[in-house]
Write a protein that holds these residues in place. Structure first.
Motif, PDB file in Angstrom:
ATOM      1  N   VAL A  90       3.585  -1.992   9.456  1.00  9.89           N
ATOM      2  CA  VAL A  90       4.063  -1.943   8.080  1.00  9.89           C
ATOM      3  C   VAL A  90       5.552  -1.639   8.043  1.00  9.89           C
ATOM      4  CG1 VAL A  90       1.800  -1.144   7.304  1.00  9.89           C
ATOM      5  CG2 VAL A  90       3.598   0.526   7.757  1.00  9.89           C
ATOM      6  N   LYS A  91       6.142  -1.962   6.914  1.00 10.29           N
ATOM      7  CA  LYS A  91       7.553  -1.673   6.650  1.00 10.29           C
ATOM      8  C   LYS A  91       7.642  -0.762   5.431  1.00 10.29           C
ATOM      9  CE  LYS A  91      11.973  -3.890   5.479  1.00 10.29           C
ATOM     10  NZ  LYS A  91      12.654  -5.181   5.210  1.00 10.29           N
ATOM     11  N   ILE A  92       8.281   0.383   5.598  1.00  7.39           N
ATOM     12  CA  ILE A  92       8.428   1.332   4.491  1.00  7.39           C
ATOM     13  C   ILE A  92       9.378   0.748   3.448  1.00  7.39           C
ATOM     14  CG2 ILE A  92       9.143   3.640   3.828  1.00  7.39           C
ATOM     15  CD1 ILE A  92       6.625   3.586   5.493  1.00  7.39           C
ATOM     16  N   LEU A  93       8.923   0.735   2.195  1.00  7.52           N
ATOM     17  CA  LEU A  93       9.701   0.130   1.116  1.00  7.52           C
ATOM     18  C   LEU A  93      10.456   1.196   0.327  1.00  7.52           C
ATOM     19  CD1 LEU A  93       7.081  -2.432  -0.264  1.00  7.52           C
ATOM     20  CD2 LEU A  93       8.966  -2.874   1.320  1.00  7.52           C
ATOM     21  N   PHE A  99       4.622   0.815   1.218  1.00  7.75           N
ATOM     22  CA  PHE A  99       4.905  -0.014   2.388  1.00  7.75           C
ATOM     23  C   PHE A  99       4.409  -1.432   2.161  1.00  7.75           C
ATOM     24  CE2 PHE A  99       0.712   1.869   3.342  1.00  7.75           C
ATOM     25  CZ  PHE A  99      -0.034   0.723   3.583  1.00  7.75           C
ATOM     26  N   GLU A 100       4.937  -2.330   2.954  1.00  9.27           N
ATOM     27  CA  GLU A 100       4.498  -3.729   2.970  1.00  9.27           C
ATOM     28  C   GLU A 100       3.790  -3.997   4.288  1.00  9.27           C
ATOM     29  OE1 GLU A 100       6.388  -8.270   2.996  1.00  9.27           O
ATOM     30  OE2 GLU A 100       7.698  -6.503   3.045  1.00  9.27           O
ATOM     31  N   VAL A 101       2.619  -4.621   4.228  1.00  9.99           N
ATOM     32  CA  VAL A 101       1.861  -4.943   5.433  1.00  9.99           C
ATOM     33  C   VAL A 101       2.441  -6.203   6.063  1.00  9.99           C
ATOM     34  CG1 VAL A 101      -0.400  -5.546   6.367  1.00  9.99           C
ATOM     35  CG2 VAL A 101      -0.228  -3.882   4.508  1.00  9.99           C
ATOM     36  N   LEU A 102       2.882  -6.081   7.318  1.00 11.65           N
ATOM     37  CA  LEU A 102       3.444  -7.228   8.038  1.00 11.65           C
ATOM     38  C   LEU A 102       2.363  -7.970   8.805  1.00 11.65           C
ATOM     39  CD1 LEU A 102       6.744  -5.562   9.350  1.00 11.65           C
ATOM     40  CD2 LEU A 102       6.390  -6.876   7.242  1.00 11.65           C
ATOM     41  N   LEU A 162       2.592  -1.327  -8.105  1.00  9.86           N
ATOM     42  CA  LEU A 162       3.007  -0.778  -6.814  1.00  9.86           C
ATOM     43  C   LEU A 162       3.970  -1.715  -6.100  1.00  9.86           C
ATOM     44  CD1 LEU A 162       2.555   1.585  -4.837  1.00  9.86           C
ATOM     45  CD2 LEU A 162       0.695   0.265  -3.809  1.00  9.86           C
ATOM     46  N   ARG A 163       3.853  -3.008  -6.356  1.00  3.54           N
ATOM     47  CA  ARG A 163       4.714  -3.991  -5.705  1.00  3.54           C
ATOM     48  C   ARG A 163       6.154  -3.916  -6.216  1.00  3.54           C
ATOM     49  NH1 ARG A 163       2.673  -8.803  -3.602  1.00  3.54           N
ATOM     50  NH2 ARG A 163       0.820  -8.456  -4.889  1.00  3.54           N
ATOM     51  N   ILE A 164       6.335  -3.487  -7.469  1.00  2.00           N
ATOM     52  CA  ILE A 164       7.675  -3.417  -8.061  1.00  2.00           C
ATOM     53  C   ILE A 164       8.494  -2.352  -7.349  1.00  2.00           C
ATOM     54  CG2 ILE A 164       8.956  -2.933 -10.181  1.00  2.00           C
ATOM     55  CD1 ILE A 164       6.532  -3.924 -11.752  1.00  2.00           C
ATOM     56  N   ASP A 165       9.691  -2.693  -6.916  1.00  2.00           N
ATOM     57  CA  ASP A 165      10.513  -1.765  -6.138  1.00  2.00           C
ATOM     58  C   ASP A 165      11.625  -1.122  -6.957  1.00  2.00           C
ATOM     59  OD1 ASP A 165      12.162  -3.910  -6.524  1.00  2.00           O
ATOM     60  OD2 ASP A 165      12.479  -4.358  -4.390  1.00  2.00           O
ATOM     61  N   CYS A 166      11.581  -1.248  -8.296  1.00  2.00           N
ATOM     62  CA  CYS A 166      12.619  -0.689  -9.155  1.00  2.00           C
ATOM     63  C   CYS A 166      11.966   0.217 -10.188  1.00  2.00           C
ATOM     64  CB  CYS A 166      13.397  -1.810  -9.845  1.00  2.00           C
ATOM     65  SG  CYS A 166      14.595  -1.230 -11.057  1.00  2.00           S
ATOM     66  N   PRO A 167      12.320   1.512 -10.236  1.00  2.00           N
ATOM     67  CA  PRO A 167      11.698   2.422 -11.208  1.00  2.00           C
ATOM     68  C   PRO A 167      11.879   1.979 -12.653  1.00  2.00           C
ATOM     69  CG  PRO A 167      12.897   3.663  -9.541  1.00  2.00           C
ATOM     70  CD  PRO A 167      13.232   2.215  -9.324  1.00  2.00           C
ATOM     71  N   GLN A 168      13.078   1.461 -12.992  1.00  2.00           N
ATOM     72  CA  GLN A 168      13.301   1.009 -14.365  1.00  2.00           C
ATOM     73  C   GLN A 168      12.340  -0.106 -14.749  1.00  2.00           C
ATOM     74  OE1 GLN A 168      15.773   1.668 -12.205  1.00  2.00           O
ATOM     75  NE2 GLN A 168      17.670   2.277 -13.240  1.00  2.00           N
ATOM     76  N   GLY A 218       0.826  -1.197   0.000  1.00  2.00           N
ATOM     77  CA  GLY A 218       0.000   0.000   0.000  1.00  2.00           C
ATOM     78  C   GLY A 218       0.859   1.245   0.000  1.00  2.00           C
ATOM     79  N   THR A 219       0.223   2.390   0.152  1.00  2.29           N
ATOM     80  CA  THR A 219       0.903   3.680   0.144  1.00  2.29           C
ATOM     81  C   THR A 219       0.408   4.514   1.314  1.00  2.29           C
ATOM     82  OG1 THR A 219       1.048   3.636  -2.277  1.00  2.29           O
ATOM     83  CG2 THR A 219       1.368   5.754  -1.205  1.00  2.29           C
ATOM     84  N   THR A 220       1.323   5.135   2.018  1.00  4.00           N
ATOM     85  CA  THR A 220       0.930   6.027   3.102  1.00  4.00           C
ATOM     86  C   THR A 220       0.245   7.262   2.519  1.00  4.00           C
ATOM     87  OG1 THR A 220       3.072   7.166   3.091  1.00  4.00           O
ATOM     88  CG2 THR A 220       2.826   5.272   4.564  1.00  4.00           C
ATOM     89  N   ALA A 221      -0.766   7.741   3.219  1.00  2.00           N
ATOM     90  CA  ALA A 221      -1.495   8.947   2.809  1.00  2.00           C
ATOM     91  C   ALA A 221      -1.228  10.038   3.830  1.00  2.00           C
ATOM     92  CB  ALA A 221      -2.987   8.655   2.699  1.00  2.00           C
ATOM     93  N   GLU A 222      -0.722  11.168   3.379  1.00  2.00           N
ATOM     94  CA  GLU A 222      -0.448  12.290   4.268  1.00  2.00           C
ATOM     95  C   GLU A 222      -1.546  13.339   4.127  1.00  2.00           C
ATOM     96  OE1 GLU A 222       2.929  15.716   5.101  1.00  2.00           O
ATOM     97  OE2 GLU A 222       3.455  13.900   3.996  1.00  2.00           O
TER      98      GLU A 222
END
Length: 374
Positions: free
Chosen positions: A171-174, A154-157, A291-297, A128-132
């Motif tokens: 959660v863990k910030i990715l 983030f990843e939900v633990l 959203l799960r992909i952690d690499c911009p490329q 998911g994504t944190t909302a500010e």
């Protein structure tokens, strides 16, 4: 033609133009008097991003909260079916629940951060994504309007239910992991000093504009030209060149509609990939995978593949073709697809198109509660 990922809980709306002409006539065809045809947009595209249909009197929330990559924290979860929040994406809320309003007030007293999490099949998504919180409008003790923006993946633990019925997630910030420059170690210095990256880091002091013009006219070498020293051709490395990937995606968007204003889109590869993911009319599953992909490329490569393969938007329910991608245009600074909330508190993603097929309109066009003021 291959079909694009089907709509999920996206609705088409019919309204009248400023001149009084109907956008869709009695036969379901778009009225030719619509000023949006041929790329002529007379509407103020900054209005939808302000979400002024909710309120003109917002109480702005100052400051920004940034969590370190890999940080473990506990945040409240607001479940929103059919919405996958991306970093940088605006999310408006219209809350009526006492528990939700109490949760927002609690977040305002702390770090202004919560999570808008998609609960497909009644199960929380694992990412998911944190909302500010950016601004709030409390009309009374029973109604609150909120403007938020997506910040960090983030990843939900694990999750638990607090005494007020709010889901609290650990959660863990990715982080976003950018691939290293694989050719830099073998790139000779004689070539490196002529590359764009090297030139950008050098500081020159010129006394005349003529000298500056001469330097600007010197051709810059592509850093991937060093691939001739390897066993792989340059096109292999071009697949991971963020600049080229972003350029190809921009070209695809221009193929949709030449009137797209791409001057305001992010220039950073990670932020640009999130903007594209929030702009494409995708279903929840595909957006969660992006959203799960952690690499911009890699995220950019997936988005480019989707855009090249898909040309038609279809109804999620019946599978009928709704619109061609060439009919898509933008009435908002955020892009052709935006997230809005109706007076009942239901969050929608709305896509604007010149022409739509296989639709039935109900009632007369109305400007009441319009997401596009004026």
């Amino acid at each position: 033609m291959q079909r694009i990922a089907k709509f999920l809980k996206k609705k088409c709306f019919v309204r009248s133009s400023d001149s009084g002409h109907r956008l869709i006539d009695d036969d379901g065809e778009l009225d030719a008097n619509f000023n949006g045809l041929h790329g002529i947009i007379t509407f103020d595209v900054t209005l939808p991003t302000a979400h002024s249909y909710l309120s003109d009197d917002w109480q702005e929330v100052s400051g920004r909260t940034f969590h370190e990559d890999g940080m473990i924290l506990h945040i409240p979860i607001l479940t929103l079916p059919g919405v996958v929040l991306m970093p940088g994406q605006m999310l408006p809320l219209h809350l009526f629940s006492n528990s939700d309003i109490a949760m927002i007030k609690h977040c305002l007293d702390r770090d202004k951060t919560f999570s808008a999490n998609n609960n497909r099949t009644q199960k929380l998504a694992c990412v998911g994504t944190t909302a500010e919180i950016l601004a709030v409008k409390e009309e009374d003790s029973m109604v609150m309007k909120v403007k938020t923006i997506g910040r960090q993946r983030f990843e939900v633990l694990d999750t638990r239910l607090d005494i007020g019925g709010i889901i609290i997630a650990r959660v863990k910030i990715l982080p976003d992991i950018e691939l290293p420059d694989l050719l830099q170690p073998i790139c000779p210095s004689s070539l490196l000093k002529h590359t764009q990256q090297y030139s950008d880091h050098c500081k020159y002091d010129f006394s005349t504009n003529t000298n500056q013009a001469v330097i600007n006219s010197i051709p810059k070498a592509n850093k991937f030209h060093a691939s001739i020293l390897t066993q792989w051709p340059s096109w292999v490395y071009d697949q991971y060149n963020c600049e080229k990937l972003m350029m190809q995606i921009r070209d695809e968007l221009q193929n949709w509609n030449e009137s797209f204003d791409l001057d305001k889109v992010p220039t950073d590869p990670a932020n640009f990939s999130y903007w594209v993911a929030s702009t494409l009319p995708l279903d929840d599953y595909m957006r969660l995978e992006l959203l799960r992909i952690d690499c911009p490329q890699q995220r950019l490569r997936c988005e480019l593949t989707i855009m090249k393969k898909c040309t038609v938007m279809c109804c999620k329910g019946c599978g009928q073709s709704v619109a061609e991608l060439t009919n898509v245009f933008s009435m908002s600074l955020e892009g052709p697809l935006g997230t809005y909330v109706n007076p009942g508190g239901h969050v929608h993603e709305t896509l604007t198109v010149y022409h739509a097929n296989n639709l039935s309109t109900v009632g007369r066009p109305s400007t009441e509660s319009s997401w596009f003021p004026g």
